[in-house]
Design an enzyme around this catalytic site. Structure first.
Site, PDB file in Angstrom:
ATOM      1  N   ASN A 248      -4.255  10.762   0.403  1.00 20.74           N
ATOM      2  CA  ASN A 248      -3.389  10.714   1.571  1.00 20.74           C
ATOM      3  C   ASN A 248      -3.198   9.318   2.147  1.00 20.74           C
ATOM      4  OD1 ASN A 248      -2.194  11.728   4.270  1.00 20.74           O
ATOM      5  ND2 ASN A 248      -4.099  10.722   4.897  1.00 20.74           N
TER       6      ASN A 248
ATOM      7  N   TYR B 124       7.351   0.493   0.440  1.00 21.27           N
ATOM      8  CA  TYR B 124       6.895   1.872   0.654  1.00 21.27           C
ATOM      9  C   TYR B 124       7.631   2.838  -0.280  1.00 21.27           C
ATOM     10  CZ  TYR B 124       5.772   6.199   3.173  1.00 21.27           C
ATOM     11  OH  TYR B 124       5.332   7.460   3.505  1.00 21.27           O
TER      12      TYR B 124
ATOM     13  N   ASP C  40     -12.622   1.572   1.856  1.00 18.08           N
ATOM     14  CA  ASP C  40     -11.432   0.720   1.922  1.00 18.08           C
ATOM     15  C   ASP C  40     -10.609   0.961   0.664  1.00 18.08           C
ATOM     16  OD1 ASP C  40      -9.513  -1.247   2.036  1.00 18.08           O
ATOM     17  OD2 ASP C  40     -10.918  -2.898   2.389  1.00 18.08           O
TER      18      ASP C  40
ATOM     19  N   LYS D  79       6.217   5.292  -3.413  1.00 18.90           N
ATOM     20  CA  LYS D  79       6.316   6.745  -3.354  1.00 18.90           C
ATOM     21  C   LYS D  79       7.084   7.298  -4.565  1.00 18.90           C
ATOM     22  CE  LYS D  79       3.832   7.237   0.275  1.00 18.90           C
ATOM     23  NZ  LYS D  79       2.481   7.832   0.157  1.00 18.90           N
TER      24      LYS D  79
END
Length: 252
Positions: A87, A155, A60, A159
């Site tokens: 990833n 998000y 996890d 990134k």
């Protein structure tokens, strides 16, 4: 020659599965990490059908202890680590910025940024002390760090941060022959992007919605193999792999 050992997080679906299968096809033994064992076992089976070797390990990415156990299991089973592909990732609901909840924000940050940081730390500790020394870490970035979509603050922020993590850890890894690079992906055909080709498609900056072209996720897997297979005196710092006709380069 002893097979090189790779860890892929989020290996049960999408880009993680594509990268895992590509790495297995290139001769790597892959530790398949993810939350759902049945999906990891599916990836393992697909790889084994073509002679690939792998080990599914449930992990996890929001649990530091689970992450530590993943790397401990890898060392226990194989004694070294040559490649880490950070990833695993997630997004928050596409809702107005001011409505995004703290827990929604935190879940994305924990998965997309804190987990790669912790995984990279564990990889550093293994790679700096093993013989032969060194290894390679590949981070899954996103073209969202260059051109975000509407309602993607969590998000997109993570990134952007991954780019900083890539550069800083690549610099710090020099002393130990650890090369760190990043792959920015755009519109790979995975379950996560099915919404791009169904119904009205996805929201555009001008407020309209449209369907968008995608590319086969195998192209991403092949890119990961290229990066992973380089000698440690060479590095791809950043690479963009995207659907040729997606609305990324240019206006609109």
């Amino acid at each position: 020659m002893t097979a090189k050992i790779a860890i892929v997080t989020g290996a049960g679906t999408g880009v993680g599965r594509a990268a895992s299968l590509a790495l297995m096809g290139a001769g790597f033994t892959v530790v398949l990490a993810g939350r759902r064992l049945e999906l990891l076992q599916e990836t393992q089976k697909l790889g084994a059908e073509k002679g690939g070797k792998s080990l599914p390990v449930t992990a996890d990415m929001q649990d530091p202890a689970s992450i530590a156990a993943l790397f401990a299991k890898t060392v226990q089973e194989f004694g070294r680590l040559d490649v880490l592909f950070n990833n695993a990732g997630m997004g928050a609901p596409a809702i107005p910025f001011e409505d995004l909840g703290y827990e929604q924000w935190k879940a994305v940050v924990d998965t997309n940024l804190t987990a790669p940081f912790l995984c990279t730390q564990h990889a550093f500790r293994i790679m700096k002390d093993q013989t032969p020394r060194g290894g390679r870490i590949i981070n899954n970035g996103s073209i969202s760090a260059h051109a975000p979509r509407p309602f993607s603050a969590a998000y997109t922020s993570t990134k952007h941060a991954i780019t900083g993590l890539t550069k800083a850890s690549n610099l710090d890894g020099r002393a130990y022959d650890i090369a760190v690079g990043q792959i920015d992906i755009g519109n790979a055909a995975t379950p996560m992007t099915d919404r791009m080709v169904n119904g009205p498609g996805v929201l555009q900056p001008d407020g309209t919605s449209k369907q968008e072209p995608r590319m086969d996720a195998k192209a991403v897997g092949d890119a990961v193999v290229y990066m992973a297979s380089l000698p440690l005196d060479a590095n791809v710092l950043t690479m963009t792999v995207m659907a040729t006709k997606m609305p990324f380069v240019g206006r609109g």
